[in-house]
Design a protein around this motif. Sequence first.
Motif, PDB file in Angstrom:
ATOM      1  N   SER A 154      54.868  43.316 123.042  1.00  0.00           N
ATOM      2  CA  SER A 154      54.420  42.653 121.806  1.00  0.00           C
ATOM      3  C   SER A 154      52.893  42.695 121.711  1.00  0.00           C
ATOM      4  CB  SER A 154      54.924  41.215 121.756  1.00  0.00           C
ATOM      5  OG  SER A 154      54.303  40.412 122.746  1.00  0.00           O
TER       6      SER A 154
ATOM      7  N   ILE B 292      51.887  42.122 117.963  1.00  0.00           N
ATOM      8  CA  ILE B 292      52.781  41.210 117.254  1.00  0.00           C
ATOM      9  C   ILE B 292      52.522  39.789 117.757  1.00  0.00           C
ATOM     10  CG2 ILE B 292      55.175  40.711 116.634  1.00  0.00           C
ATOM     11  CD1 ILE B 292      55.919  43.418 117.845  1.00  0.00           C
TER      12      ILE B 292
ATOM     13  N   LEU C  40      53.902  36.820 118.828  1.00  0.00           N
ATOM     14  CA  LEU C  40      55.279  36.501 119.219  1.00  0.00           C
ATOM     15  C   LEU C  40      55.285  35.245 120.074  1.00  0.00           C
ATOM     16  CD1 LEU C  40      58.257  37.800 119.234  1.00  0.00           C
ATOM     17  CD2 LEU C  40      57.642  38.602 121.524  1.00  0.00           C
TER      18      LEU C  40
ATOM     19  N   ALA D 214      60.719  33.091 120.864  1.00  0.00           N
ATOM     20  CA  ALA D 214      61.219  34.307 120.215  1.00  0.00           C
ATOM     21  C   ALA D 214      61.447  35.409 121.242  1.00  0.00           C
ATOM     22  CB  ALA D 214      60.242  34.777 119.144  1.00  0.00           C
TER      23      ALA D 214
ATOM     24  N   VAL E 262      62.272  43.115 114.874  1.00  0.00           N
ATOM     25  CA  VAL E 262      61.721  41.784 114.603  1.00  0.00           C
ATOM     26  C   VAL E 262      60.308  41.908 114.051  1.00  0.00           C
ATOM     27  CG1 VAL E 262      60.962  39.617 115.674  1.00  0.00           C
ATOM     28  CG2 VAL E 262      63.192  40.596 116.273  1.00  0.00           C
ATOM     29  N   ARG E 263      59.526  42.846 114.572  1.00  0.00           N
ATOM     30  CA  ARG E 263      58.180  43.066 114.049  1.00  0.00           C
ATOM     31  C   ARG E 263      58.240  43.471 112.577  1.00  0.00           C
ATOM     32  NH1 ARG E 263      54.801  48.387 115.635  1.00  0.00           N
ATOM     33  NH2 ARG E 263      56.752  49.207 114.790  1.00  0.00           N
TER      34      ARG E 263
ATOM     35  N   ALA F 292      59.252  40.499 110.507  1.00  0.00           N
ATOM     36  CA  ALA F 292      58.165  39.517 110.416  1.00  0.00           C
ATOM     37  C   ALA F 292      57.074  40.003 109.468  1.00  0.00           C
ATOM     38  CB  ALA F 292      57.589  39.256 111.805  1.00  0.00           C
TER      39      ALA F 292
ATOM     40  N   ALA G   6      56.061  36.281 114.477  1.00  0.00           N
ATOM     41  CA  ALA G   6      57.451  36.272 114.949  1.00  0.00           C
ATOM     42  C   ALA G   6      57.715  34.991 115.718  1.00  0.00           C
ATOM     43  CB  ALA G   6      57.722  37.492 115.813  1.00  0.00           C
TER      44      ALA G   6
ATOM     45  N   VAL H 224      62.181  33.213 112.899  1.00  0.00           N
ATOM     46  CA  VAL H 224      62.063  34.569 112.343  1.00  0.00           C
ATOM     47  C   VAL H 224      62.886  35.550 113.173  1.00  0.00           C
ATOM     48  CG1 VAL H 224      60.460  36.494 111.952  1.00  0.00           C
ATOM     49  CG2 VAL H 224      59.819  34.168 111.272  1.00  0.00           C
ATOM     50  N   ALA H 225      62.809  35.450 114.501  1.00  0.00           N
ATOM     51  CA  ALA H 225      63.576  36.344 115.371  1.00  0.00           C
ATOM     52  C   ALA H 225      65.074  36.179 115.135  1.00  0.00           C
ATOM     53  CB  ALA H 225      63.233  36.078 116.837  1.00  0.00           C
TER      54      ALA H 225
END
Length: 342
Positions: free
Chosen positions: A194, A199, A201, A205, A227-228, A231, A239, A243-244
């Motif tokens: 990440s 990201i 994160l 998450a 997920v990225r 998001a 994230a 969101v995840a």
Amino acid sequence: MAREPIVTESPLGEDPERDLRPQRIADMVGQREVMQRLDIVLDAARKRGEPLGHILFDGPPGLGKTTFATCIPREMNVPLVTSSGPALKAPKDLIPYLTNLEEGAVLFIDEIHRMPKPVEEYLYTAMEDFRLDIVLGEGVNARTINLKLKQFTLIGATTRAGMLSGPLRDRFHIREHLGFYTVEELVEIIRRNSRKLQIPLTDEAAVEIARRSRGTPRVANNRLRWVRDYADSKAGGSATLEVARAALLMAGVDVLGLDKQDRGYLETIIRVFGGGPVGVDAVAHTMNLATDTLSDEVEPFLLRSELVVRTPRGRVVTTKAYQHLQIKPIEKPKETDQRMFE
């Protein structure tokens, strides 16, 4: 026409998508016992100034076989030449790879179990004596040329070690089986990657993604990328746990890491075949899928998760699967009473 060998330079470049793969063995997470044994043989080979012995990595897809194969040449500071079993269709396809190798270089053959038998037999003397026996001509006019090769290291990767012949397996000095990763190890991989992908994160998450990644770094990285994307599109690029979960729900990935195809497999056995036992061919035909797709891609994780078992009569869905799918087990009909027909 024979393929030109592919030589990979030590750095993989500046592409962050590719750089998710560790560049050095010390950067890898998990497989600690394998890494410790490799550290010893690498150190011993460097001290002796000799090429490393031939290595065979086996295990399910996505666990790091290729990563090990690309990191080892960097540790030894030697070139890496790559190929794959399906690309080596005849001995003539293998010759350019072997004859162009530099002293101490690494030849990596992915999916080595898919090499045809004649190609496999050509490797025997190359691996053992660093020699190629090339036959020129046919019949009484045929003659054999013994071509001396530079010493090299062969690294093979396979998901089906049992398909390799005994003589080929025995010529590998080092054999390592790669196992699945723990949630904690996957969390560390996700956190590192990440940062590489920039990201934001949260820890929660990262844990959620790791729990749904089947114990496999490749799956974890793919779900991290999804997920990225989610998001960036729906949550301003951050994230969080919510969101995840929303991203994975949209992708059809549940809390155990099952996707739509996995659940469809279980539901087909339950709905059509009463929970089993049933043969995989019957399930594949019902789902309109290739049998290999089920046996190679779907079943291994379901078997490991104890959601389905293999019996001599076929596949049977377990109680755990019924509970996960929130389906009430179908009561099996009792044997027909003969009195009903009297």
